[in-house]
Design an enzyme around this catalytic site. Sequence first.
Site, PDB file in Angstrom:
ATOM      1  N   GLU A  10      -3.070   0.147   8.365  1.00  0.00           N
ATOM      2  CA  GLU A  10      -3.216  -1.169   8.984  1.00  0.00           C
ATOM      3  C   GLU A  10      -2.054  -1.443   9.941  1.00  0.00           C
ATOM      4  O   GLU A  10      -2.251  -2.040  11.007  1.00  0.00           O
ATOM      5  CB  GLU A  10      -3.316  -2.243   7.909  1.00  0.00           C
ATOM      6  CG  GLU A  10      -4.622  -2.136   7.126  1.00  0.00           C
ATOM      7  CD  GLU A  10      -4.789  -3.210   6.089  1.00  0.00           C
ATOM      8  OE1 GLU A  10      -5.326  -4.272   6.443  1.00  0.00           O
ATOM      9  OE2 GLU A  10      -4.374  -2.991   4.938  1.00  0.00           O
ATOM     10  N   GLU A  37      -7.514   1.542  -0.991  1.00  0.00           N
ATOM     11  CA  GLU A  37      -7.476   0.387  -1.892  1.00  0.00           C
ATOM     12  C   GLU A  37      -8.866  -0.077  -2.305  1.00  0.00           C
ATOM     13  O   GLU A  37      -9.020  -0.728  -3.334  1.00  0.00           O
ATOM     14  CB  GLU A  37      -6.672  -0.770  -1.275  1.00  0.00           C
ATOM     15  CG  GLU A  37      -7.180  -1.279   0.047  1.00  0.00           C
ATOM     16  CD  GLU A  37      -6.498  -0.635   1.241  1.00  0.00           C
ATOM     17  OE1 GLU A  37      -6.351  -1.323   2.254  1.00  0.00           O
ATOM     18  OE2 GLU A  37      -6.131   0.537   1.176  1.00  0.00           O
TER      19      GLU A  37
END
Length: 155
Positions: free
Chosen positions: A43, A65
């Site tokens: 990210e 995740e």
Amino acid sequence: MNPPKVAEAAGVGQKVMDRITSLQSTKPWVAAIDGPCLGGGLELALSCAHRVATTSPKTVLGLPEVMLGLLPGFGGTQRLPKLVGMPAALDMMLTGKNIKAELSHSTPLPPPLPLALPLPLPLPQPYPNPTPTLSQPCPNPAPTLPQLCARPTPT
């Protein structure tokens, strides 16, 4: 887990990534990836203006995740589809699949670099004559090497 605290942490992460993205207008950042770039690391790389990755077998990109039941919380769900398209982004975001850097040529993720590329990249050479010039001579110049090595004369 405390939902308000999770939402607060995700909000802080989103603000950080948004700030990094906003800095790209004055000086573009480049994410140099050599090794695992997963979760928040990916990210962060997505927040940069450009990304490059080595072809090392250890270099993988992904959002693992989701395998824990968590969605990417720092803006990856918004940035990844803009970069790779919705089908590839959904595949990464919903399955937790990792993409090897040497296979990323099939998506707009970082183009692979030769394994021999030295990271960090060498710095540019300094400008010629970086020594400032004085407009007036120095009143107490430093002694020269011959002056320092000269033996004192007996008085």
